[in-house]
Design a protein around this motif. Structure first.
Motif, mmCIF file in Angstrom:
data_model
loop_
_atom_site.group_PDB
_atom_site.id
_atom_site.type_symbol
_atom_site.label_atom_id
_atom_site.label_comp_id
_atom_site.label_asym_id
_atom_site.label_seq_id
_atom_site.Cartn_x
_atom_site.Cartn_y
_atom_site.Cartn_z
ATOM 1 N N UNK A 182 -4.881 -0.197 -9.525
ATOM 2 C CA UNK A 182 -5.316 0.550 -10.706
ATOM 3 C C UNK A 182 -4.592 1.886 -10.719
ATOM 4 N N UNK A 183 -4.094 2.268 -11.880
ATOM 5 C CA UNK A 183 -3.391 3.535 -12.021
ATOM 6 C C UNK A 183 -4.069 4.378 -13.083
ATOM 7 N N UNK A 184 -4.455 5.584 -12.691
ATOM 8 C CA UNK A 184 -4.948 6.579 -13.640
ATOM 9 C C UNK A 184 -3.899 7.678 -13.737
ATOM 10 N N UNK A 185 -3.590 8.082 -14.969
ATOM 11 C CA UNK A 185 -2.556 9.097 -15.148
ATOM 12 C C UNK A 185 -2.936 10.037 -16.275
ATOM 13 N N UNK A 186 -2.594 11.309 -16.090
ATOM 14 C CA UNK A 186 -2.862 12.341 -17.086
ATOM 15 C C UNK A 186 -1.665 13.274 -17.107
ATOM 16 N N UNK A 187 -1.105 13.529 -18.298
ATOM 17 C CA UNK A 187 0.076 14.372 -18.358
ATOM 18 C C UNK A 187 0.248 15.068 -19.684
ATOM 19 N N UNK A 188 1.137 16.064 -19.676
ATOM 20 C CA UNK A 188 1.430 16.819 -20.893
ATOM 21 C C UNK A 188 2.847 17.363 -20.795
ATOM 22 N N UNK A 203 0.820 -1.216 0.000
ATOM 23 C CA UNK A 203 0.000 0.000 0.000
ATOM 24 C C UNK A 203 0.850 1.260 0.000
ATOM 25 N N UNK A 204 2.132 1.131 0.398
ATOM 26 C CA UNK A 204 3.069 2.260 0.443
ATOM 27 C C UNK A 204 2.543 3.400 1.312
ATOM 28 N N UNK A 205 1.804 3.027 2.370
ATOM 29 C CA UNK A 205 1.263 4.007 3.302
ATOM 30 C C UNK A 205 1.865 3.873 4.703
ATOM 31 N N UNK A 206 2.549 2.755 4.959
ATOM 32 C CA UNK A 206 3.030 2.491 6.309
ATOM 33 C C UNK A 206 4.527 2.182 6.292
ATOM 34 N N UNK A 207 5.252 2.809 7.214
ATOM 35 C CA UNK A 207 6.690 2.568 7.290
ATOM 36 C C UNK A 207 7.010 1.276 8.015
ATOM 37 N N UNK A 208 6.105 0.796 8.845
ATOM 38 C CA UNK A 208 6.310 -0.490 9.506
ATOM 39 C C UNK A 208 4.968 -1.153 9.780
ATOM 40 N N UNK A 209 5.007 -2.476 9.734
ATOM 41 C CA UNK A 209 3.815 -3.293 10.014
ATOM 42 C C UNK A 209 4.218 -4.396 10.981
ATOM 43 N N UNK A 232 -2.951 6.224 -7.904
ATOM 44 C CA UNK A 232 -2.799 4.780 -7.793
ATOM 45 C C UNK A 232 -3.717 4.266 -6.690
ATOM 46 N N UNK A 233 -4.602 3.361 -7.062
ATOM 47 C CA UNK A 233 -5.599 2.819 -6.137
ATOM 48 C C UNK A 233 -5.272 1.348 -5.886
ATOM 49 N N UNK A 234 -5.128 0.926 -4.619
ATOM 50 C CA UNK A 234 -4.706 -0.444 -4.317
ATOM 51 C C UNK A 234 -5.828 -1.473 -4.454
ATOM 52 N N UNK A 235 -6.547 -1.414 -5.536
ATOM 53 C CA UNK A 235 -7.607 -2.381 -5.856
ATOM 54 C C UNK A 235 -8.037 -2.105 -7.300
ATOM 55 N N UNK A 236 -8.823 -2.972 -7.855
ATOM 56 C CA UNK A 236 -9.285 -2.777 -9.220
ATOM 57 C C UNK A 236 -10.493 -1.845 -9.235
ATOM 58 N N UNK A 237 -10.420 -0.855 -10.076
ATOM 59 C CA UNK A 237 -11.563 0.011 -10.344
ATOM 60 C C UNK A 237 -11.969 -0.265 -11.786
ATOM 61 N N UNK A 263 -0.368 10.596 0.314
ATOM 62 C CA UNK A 263 -0.784 9.238 0.677
ATOM 63 C C UNK A 263 -2.173 9.247 1.302
ATOM 64 N N UNK A 264 -2.893 8.163 1.054
ATOM 65 C CA UNK A 264 -4.244 8.025 1.596
ATOM 66 C C UNK A 264 -5.106 9.226 1.203
ATOM 67 N N UNK A 265 -5.046 9.559 -0.074
ATOM 68 C CA UNK A 265 -5.693 10.782 -0.566
ATOM 69 C C UNK A 265 -7.200 10.789 -0.326
ATOM 70 N N UNK A 266 -7.836 9.619 -0.493
ATOM 71 C CA UNK A 266 -9.287 9.542 -0.337
ATOM 72 C C UNK A 266 -9.690 8.496 0.708
ATOM 73 N N UNK A 267 -8.817 8.287 1.695
ATOM 74 C CA UNK A 267 -9.039 7.388 2.839
ATOM 75 C C UNK A 267 -9.075 5.921 2.463
ATOM 76 N N UNK A 268 -8.586 5.594 1.257
ATOM 77 C CA UNK A 268 -8.537 4.196 0.844
ATOM 78 C C UNK A 268 -7.124 3.756 0.521
ATOM 79 N N UNK A 269 -6.117 4.412 1.160
ATOM 80 C CA UNK A 269 -4.696 4.131 0.945
ATOM 81 C C UNK A 269 -4.258 4.453 -0.481
ATOM 82 N N UNK A 270 -4.955 5.363 -1.150
ATOM 83 C CA UNK A 270 -4.579 5.759 -2.509
ATOM 84 C C UNK A 270 -3.321 6.637 -2.477
ATOM 85 N N UNK A 271 -2.611 6.648 -3.604
ATOM 86 C CA UNK A 271 -1.434 7.498 -3.768
ATOM 87 C C UNK A 271 -1.724 8.501 -4.880
#
Length: 826
Positions: free
Chosen positions: A465-471, A349-355, A443-448, A408-416
């Motif tokens: 799932x990764x959504x990306x937009x760039x220019x 999830x890349x949200x926790x430094x230790x488990x 980046x969402x740690x599940x399938x959307x 990190x945890x942008x929308x309370x679902x461990x999203x990046x």
């Protein structure tokens, strides 16, 4: 250059004659370890780890670290006062000309330089104690292999005249012991039931040679079996292997016993308790744990599917999504594999430094456990900066930078949620240029995914799932290209070694804003076209005006049948330039669907013995091409008047690394790629293959090589078929400095079948393999743990485009390519 090489070799030769200058009288420097097994000399790389004393590390056969050490002198002054006393004239001279402050700095520079040289390892002096300990290690090793009557001895061969010595280890293995009868006895009915129902087959086989590792593997399998069937307290201490050592026929019986009870201490005395199947009674997840707050009062708690989520502050994670990473639920039987899967999933999830996961016995029960998961969050926001230096045959020098901020945890679902800005500056052949860009990704740690497709990939595979937009926008780099990219990417870990990636909506729009600068960028194309114009106008002083006249000249010449018949070679040159002009200056819409499979059996970053395989299959423009019926003036399918790139592209890469001992690694990399177009489409320049560069064939600069045996002199050479292979030998030199020897081979070709392409650029079967270019060289690396700074020198070894002799024609430092890179090339 020849004089410099001579002086360098002279210095090395002089230094090699003094490698023992720091060896005291009566001492001997170790120069080689020799291993003889049953009187046969062996390299014995697998035995090197048992040898405690090794000779000084070498680079290109020379102990350079030792030479540097020998330049230093432990008897030289270590303080400014002592240095001034030993060098009074120099000290007074500097003090008189400048000041005492400068004389102190002058003395310190010599003291520090001497200390720097002495930091390199000194001569490895023969140690009888280490040699004796090595013989004991080797004897113990062969005992673990079943050679119970082996013998090991060592002999030192001293060269008194040169203060050097070699050590020979003589190993007599003897006859190995063979396993005879295998008896398995399980004293617990609970364990016996689990063992028999599992169908587990023992690794201990009659007539196999005795090996300690086999017994360890057997114990590991049994422990894993029971702990994955609820026997929480089971460990190797409950297992016993009893070997019959009384036999004299080099055979042994084995009794494998599994105890019925576990031993534990209560009130100062040891008691036995039977093994039982444990279940999970309670699961608690502390989402913001830290050691300093462990005694504070819980502020917020909630429950989701019988899992308790608690927090010292406000609960910042949605229990619904966080519970997807907890694979052991209340009421289930304890399993080690599910605990390990929980740790791996939480880490991904890349949200926790230790488990940390702890289990405690529920009071009043002997088979129920409480599971506490302690999560220590990383900082919510992270700033990252990256820089890179680049060099190619087009960009003389370039520097680029990237600034990223991650939420990190942008929308309370461990999203990046990541926002990046990039910028670069290049000193190109046409002058300075720059590029700026920005992209955002989620980046969402599940399938959307719609239609319930997420159910096809279980949570244990860590789907994301990764959504990306760039220019990005370039100025004076190529044709001032502007790009827009949108990406939807699905990725999951099929098992610890296999990863699958699926790109669904990977769409890129490329727009060239400065088409008129084509002939300024590709000056070689203009020179070729201008030569055609001189023939056409019969005027040796003719010079086409840029860009209008050059473009109109190409277009008009394409329909000139008379010139085609009278000057077919010049006509084809013009037609080829027109074709390349149309491809490079065209805007492109690249809608891609891609599938990537990756196999990597590397255990961790320290593992130097592993394989890597990756295949990527991509299609561009298939669906959009079917939906569109419009074409442009060049008969290319378009969407919103933008040409659609329509092609299939396959990339296959294989890497293999062998750990050959002494921190040395041998690596092999092979790459094969092909692009096949359809519906009269062209391959966008940005999706074409190129050869050369610091991570490719290092004896040529980026875009410099190929295609085939063609030596066009173009600034950018590209193709739609590529083969590349490299071998590299990596070894330690001294401390953080590492060395490498390498050979790179490969090229690019054209497989489009286009009439515009010269024959020497086409791939026409096995005969084209003679056009594989070969480069070789050496390199040094500075290993800073977090990154590796790399410098490689590549020499042109085989040049397929040369006439006559193609081998070693330009194998010299003047024609070499010097590469600076970050991390290993593969």
């Amino acid at each position: 250059m020849k004089k410099l090489s001579f002086y360098f070799l002279f210095i090395i030769f002089f230094a090699s004659c003094n490698s023992t200058k720091r060896v005291a009288d009566g001492e001997f420097m170790l120069t080689e370890n020799i291993i003889k097994i049953d009187s046969v000399k062996k390299k014995g790389s697998e035995l090197q780890k048992y040898i405690l004393q090794k000779r000084n590390q070498r680079f290109l056969g020379l102990p350079l670290g030792l030479y540097f050490h020998n330049i230093g002198n432990r008897n030289k002054p270590k303080t400014v006062t002592d240095w001034a006393k030993k060098n009074p004239r120099s000290y007074r001279f500097i003090k008189k000309i400048f000041s005492e402050k400068q004389s102190i700095a002058y003395a310190n520079s010599f003291i520090k330089l001497n200390k720097l040289f002495l930091k390199y390892p000194g001569p490895e002096i023969i140690s009888n104690r280490k040699i004796r300990k090595t013989t004991e290690n080797l004897w113990a090793y062969y005992k673990t292999q079943g050679y119970f009557k082996s013998s090991v001895s060592a002999k030192i061969h001293r060269d008194s005249a040169h203060k050097k010595a070699t050590v020979t280890y003589y190993i007599q293995k003897g006859k190995p012991t063979i396993l005879d009868t295998i008896n398995i006895k399980i004293e617990s009915t609970v364990l016996d039931s689990i063992y028999k129902n599992s169908g587990l087959e023992t690794l201990l086989k009659t007539n196999d040679q005795y090996k300690d590792q086999t017994f360890r593997n057997e114990a590991g399998k049994v422990v894993k079996l029971f702990r994955n069937n609820g026997i929480y307290h089971f460990s190797e201490s409950a297992l016993g292997f009893y070997v019959d050592s009384t036999r004299t026929d080099y055979k042994t019986n084995v009794n494998f016993i599994m105890a019925a009870n576990r031993l534990l201490e209560e009130d100062g005395r040891y008691i036995e308790k039977p093994f039982k199947v444990h279940t999970i009674k309670e699961v608690n997840v502390i989402t913001d744990y830290s050691f300093t707050r462990k005694d504070e009062e819980i502020k917020e708690s909630t429950s989701y599917k019988d899992i308790n989520f608690v927090s010292y502050n406000t609960l910042k994670y949605n229990p619904k999504y966080l519970s997807e990473s907890i694979f052991l639920k209340p009421g289930e039987v304890y399993k080690d594999t599910l605990i390990n899967l929980t740790r791996t999933h939480l880490k991904s999830l890349q949200n926790f430094k230790s488990t940390n996961i702890k289990f405690t016995q529920i009071a009043g029960t002997d088979n129920e456990l409480k599971m506490d998961v302690y999560l220590s969050p990383l900082k919510k926001y992270t700033l990252i900066t990256e820089t890179e230096l680049t060099h190619s045959n087009v960009r003389n020098f370039g520097i680029s930078g990237k600034f990223s901020i991650t939420d990190r945890n942008a929308f309370k679902g461990a999203e990046l949620l990541k926002l990046s800005f990039l910028g670069s500056w290049f000193n190109a052949n046409t002058g300075p240029g720059w590029e700026i860009g920005a992209d955002t990704s989620l980046e969402i740690p599940r399938f959307v995914a719609p239609f319930g497709l997420s159910k096809f990939v279980p949570k244990r595979m860590s789907p994301r799932t990764l959504f990306s937009l760039g220019s990005s926008f370039q100025k004076n780099i190529g044709l001032d290209r502007q790009t827009f990219t949108i990406l939807t990417d699905y990725k999951w870990q099929y098992n610890p070694r296999k990863t699958i990636q699926l790109e669904i909506l990977n769409t890129q729009y490329i727009q060239n804003l400065n088409v008129s600068s084509f002939f300024n960028i590709y000056n070689s194309e203009y020179e070729s076209l201008n030569n055609v114009a001189k023939v056409f106008y019969n005027d040796s002083n003719r010079a086409l005006n840029l860009p209008e006249e050059a473009i109109s000249f190409m277009n008009s010449l394409a329909d000139n049948t008379s010139f085609k018949n009278s000057n077919p070679e010049e006509y084809n040159i013009s037609l080829n330039i027109l074709n390349r002009y149309n491809i490079i200056t065209s805007d492109f819409l690249i809608p891609t669907i891609a599938y990537t499979f990756t196999y990597n059996n590397q255990m961790d970053f320290k593992d130097n013995d592993f394989s890597f395989f990756r295949i990527r299959v991509a299609n561009s423009g298939n669906i959009l091409g079917l939906l569109s019926s419009k074409e442009n003036e060049n008969n290319k399918k378009t969407f919103l008047r933008i040409p659609i790139a329509q092609y299939f592209k396959t990339d296959i890469e294989y890497k293999k690394f062998w750990d050959i001992g002494n921190n040395a690694v041998f690596g092999l990399r092979t790459f094969l790629g092909a692009i096949i177009t359809y519906d009269n489409s062209d391959v966008p320049f940005t999706k074409s293959y190129f050869a050369g560069g610091s991570n490719d064939i290092r004896a040529w600069q980026t875009y410099e090589l190929g295609p085939g045996s063609r030596n066009s002199g173009l600034e950018f050479n590209v193709g739609n078929f590529k083969f590349l292979t490299s071998i590299e030998y990596r070894f330690d030199v001294v401390s953080k400095l590492k060395g490498a020897l390498f050979i790179d081979a490969g090229n690019i070709w054209d497989i489009s079948g286009s009439s515009f392409v010269e024959d020497e650029a086409k791939f026409s079967g096995f005969s084209s393999l003679q056009n594989i270019a070969v480069g070789s060289g050496f390199g040094t690396r500075l290993d800073f743990n977090f990154l590796i700074l790399r410098f490689d020198v590549g020499f042109k070894t085989y040049e397929p485009y040369l006439n006559g002799s193609k081998w070693f024609k330009n194998y010299n430092f003047n024609a070499a390519v010097y590469n600076i890179g970050i991390n290993y090339p593969f």
